[in-house]
Design an enzyme around this catalytic site. Sequence first.
Site, PDB file in Angstrom:
ATOM      1  N   ASN A   1       0.814  -1.229   0.000  1.00  0.00           N
ATOM      2  CA  ASN A   1       0.000   0.000   0.000  1.00  0.00           C
ATOM      3  C   ASN A   1       0.842   1.272   0.000  1.00  0.00           C
ATOM      4  OD1 ASN A   1      -3.007  -0.626  -0.045  1.00  0.00           O
ATOM      5  ND2 ASN A   1      -2.220  -2.107   1.434  1.00  0.00           N
TER       6      ASN A   1
ATOM      7  N   THR B   1       2.722  -7.142   2.612  1.00  0.00           N
ATOM      8  CA  THR B   1       1.470  -6.480   2.964  1.00  0.00           C
ATOM      9  C   THR B   1       0.818  -7.150   4.159  1.00  0.00           C
ATOM     10  OG1 THR B   1      -0.555  -5.536   2.035  1.00  0.00           O
ATOM     11  CG2 THR B   1      -0.106  -7.831   1.462  1.00  0.00           C
TER      12      THR B   1
ATOM     13  N   PRO C   1      -2.339  -8.615   5.665  1.00  0.00           N
ATOM     14  CA  PRO C   1      -3.638  -9.082   5.173  1.00  0.00           C
ATOM     15  C   PRO C   1      -4.769  -8.376   5.910  1.00  0.00           C
ATOM     16  CG  PRO C   1      -2.229 -10.923   5.803  1.00  0.00           C
ATOM     17  CD  PRO C   1      -1.552  -9.680   6.282  1.00  0.00           C
TER      18      PRO C   1
ATOM     19  N   ASP D   1       1.501  -6.489  11.905  1.00  0.00           N
ATOM     20  CA  ASP D   1       1.631  -5.090  12.320  1.00  0.00           C
ATOM     21  C   ASP D   1       1.886  -5.052  13.831  1.00  0.00           C
ATOM     22  OD1 ASP D   1       0.875  -2.147  11.290  1.00  0.00           O
ATOM     23  OD2 ASP D   1       0.227  -2.406  13.373  1.00  0.00           O
TER      24      ASP D   1
ATOM     25  N   GLY E   1       5.147  -1.709  10.959  1.00  0.00           N
ATOM     26  CA  GLY E   1       4.179  -0.858  11.630  1.00  0.00           C
ATOM     27  C   GLY E   1       4.881   0.170  12.502  1.00  0.00           C
TER      28      GLY E   1
ATOM     29  N   HIS F   1      11.573  -5.306  10.936  1.00  0.00           N
ATOM     30  CA  HIS F   1      11.992  -3.897  10.979  1.00  0.00           C
ATOM     31  C   HIS F   1      12.724  -3.675  12.302  1.00  0.00           C
ATOM     32  CE1 HIS F   1       9.340  -3.514   7.632  1.00  0.00           C
ATOM     33  NE2 HIS F   1       9.452  -2.195   7.574  1.00  0.00           N
TER      34      HIS F   1
ATOM     35  N   GLU G   1      14.365   1.634  14.039  1.00  0.00           N
ATOM     36  CA  GLU G   1      13.840   2.761  13.251  1.00  0.00           C
ATOM     37  C   GLU G   1      13.839   4.073  14.028  1.00  0.00           C
ATOM     38  OE1 GLU G   1      10.805   2.133  10.032  1.00  0.00           O
ATOM     39  OE2 GLU G   1      10.241   0.529  11.399  1.00  0.00           O
TER      40      GLU G   1
ATOM     41  N   ASP H   1      11.032   0.713   0.014  1.00  0.00           N
ATOM     42  CA  ASP H   1      10.133   0.840   1.169  1.00  0.00           C
ATOM     43  C   ASP H   1       8.706   1.206   0.754  1.00  0.00           C
ATOM     44  OD1 ASP H   1       9.674   0.563   3.846  1.00  0.00           O
ATOM     45  OD2 ASP H   1      10.392   2.533   4.442  1.00  0.00           O
ATOM     46  N   ASP H   2       8.474   2.476   0.422  1.00  0.00           N
ATOM     47  CA  ASP H   2       7.123   2.952   0.077  1.00  0.00           C
ATOM     48  C   ASP H   2       7.259   3.879  -1.124  1.00  0.00           C
ATOM     49  OD1 ASP H   2       5.542   1.963   2.511  1.00  0.00           O
ATOM     50  OD2 ASP H   2       7.173   3.068   3.468  1.00  0.00           O
TER      51      ASP H   2
HETATM   52  C1  6MZ Z   1       7.414   0.464   9.485  1.00  0.00           C
HETATM   53  C2  6MZ Z   1       6.086   0.531   7.601  1.00  0.00           C
HETATM   54  C3  6MZ Z   1       7.003   1.429   6.973  1.00  0.00           C
HETATM   55  O1  6MZ Z   1       0.858  -3.541   4.654  1.00  0.00           O
HETATM   56  O2  6MZ Z   1      -0.949  -1.936   4.057  1.00  0.00           O
HETATM   57  N1  6MZ Z   1       5.092   0.326   6.724  1.00  0.00           N
HETATM   58  N2  6MZ Z   1       6.302   0.050   8.833  1.00  0.00           N
HETATM   59  N3  6MZ Z   1       8.320   1.328   8.958  1.00  0.00           N
HETATM   60  C4  6MZ Z   1       8.143   1.836   7.713  1.00  0.00           C
HETATM   61  N4  6MZ Z   1       9.052   2.714   7.213  1.00  0.00           N
HETATM   62  C5  6MZ Z   1       8.909   4.111   7.341  1.00  0.00           C
HETATM   63  N5  6MZ Z   1       6.536   1.714   5.755  1.00  0.00           N
HETATM   64  C6  6MZ Z   1       5.374   1.024   5.613  1.00  0.00           C
HETATM   65  O3  6MZ Z   1       1.450  -1.354   3.566  1.00  0.00           O
HETATM   66  C7  6MZ Z   1       1.436  -0.215   4.373  1.00  0.00           C
HETATM   67  C8  6MZ Z   1       1.898  -0.538   5.780  1.00  0.00           C
HETATM   68  O4  6MZ Z   1       3.301  -0.894   5.789  1.00  0.00           O
HETATM   69  C9  6MZ Z   1       3.900  -0.516   7.012  1.00  0.00           C
HETATM   70  C10 6MZ Z   1       2.866   0.301   7.783  1.00  0.00           C
HETATM   71  O5  6MZ Z   1       2.304  -0.499   8.781  1.00  0.00           O
HETATM   72  C11 6MZ Z   1       1.838   0.661   6.718  1.00  0.00           C
HETATM   73  O6  6MZ Z   1       0.542   0.841   7.257  1.00  0.00           O
HETATM   74  P1  6MZ Z   1       0.384  -2.549   3.650  1.00  0.00           P
HETATM   75  O7  6MZ Z   1       0.334  -3.079   2.251  1.00  0.00           O
END
Ligand code: 6MZ
Length: 335
Positions: free
Chosen positions: A21, A101, A103, A140, A169, A196, A199, A277-278
């Site tokens: 996500n 992800t 679930p 999470d 999370g 993780h 952080e 990461d994102d």
């Molecule tokens: C920790 C992270 C993250 O699972 O809904 N997420 N958790 N550290 C990070 N780095 C900054 N980046 C993302 O993807 C989104 C979820 O991934 C985790 C968070 O819980 C976020 O809600 P999904 O697909």
Amino acid sequence: MADLRYFCQSIPKIELHAHLNGCIRSSTFRQLLTSSDDQIRLDTLDKNFSSGDTHSRMANVFEKFALLRSCVTNLDDIRRITRETLEDFIDDNVMYVELRTRPRSFDNGKIPSSNYIEAIIEIIKEYEEKICSRLILSIDRTQTLEQAMETLKLAEKYRTYVVGLDLSGDPNIKSFERFLPVFNLAKDRNLSTTIHIGELPDEECLNENNLIINYKPTRLGHFNFRTNEQEQRVIKEKIPLELCPTSNLLTMKLTNLTEHHFNLFYKNKHPLAICTDDSGLMNCCLSSEIFDLVQTFNLTKQEIYDFMLQTCNLIFDKNMIDFCQKKLKDFFLKQ
Ligand code: 6MZ
């Protein structure tokens, strides 16, 4: 430099740390936000991001995740996010990706989390010819032990596509110890794990690092903050690291990559993967993550190639290592 940038763009790549996500395109995120209040909330979060220390930046990121979660409401949304994510990785010449992800169910449980996983697998299969994708299921930090056990069960049920278990999370919540029974079971059942770690720069986080290193997961994510002793243990025990430069810079409040821990571990020939990461929320892509490090630390094409070959060994789906290394070799021979 243009030549090196092109090289990083065209070399076949593998992505090992991508939250599904979090990969959402910003245009899609905006479209899914139906109320104007939510639009305003997102604008405010964007505007406020750069003020504050690591803790407040992290809090901002997690508020954004909460907003995102509230506007992804059905299986079609998740199919769309998966499809667009894979298309973006294909455009960036990613040959193998491990998407992670958590679930989730929709419609107050009427659509169970198994359907969520099946919807993602359906899209993965659709794109199989162009990109090899595997799933890592995330637990999470806010979840209960029972929920985490459910996630482990799902991982086992969908084992052909699911290759591992992740803990992620909000890092303000220190819950690794609570989930230890699940992660021990995962180990017993030969399921790879990635956690993780480190952080945040606070003492609680550093204390939790020890528990995580003692457990010895298959890979570790981030490891931004650590003691010298923890650093040496990870190096000595060769626990591979997934590093996400843009995300790490943003959350650690660093101004440039020279201070990023990539260099330290790279010089120690430590097993490493560079990841996004994102990519959607952080507005980055894998080739630019690699290029930025290459430029900062003056890596040559040969060194990039060697680096990518070693990253292939960190793939959770061991059947795919030869495939990825061969594609890399074929690419490099043509240079
Ligand atoms: C920790 C992270 C993250 O699972 O809904 N997420 N958790 N550290 C990070 N780095 C900054 N980046 C993302 O993807 C989104 C979820 O991934 C985790 C968070 O819980 C976020 O809600 P999904 O697909």
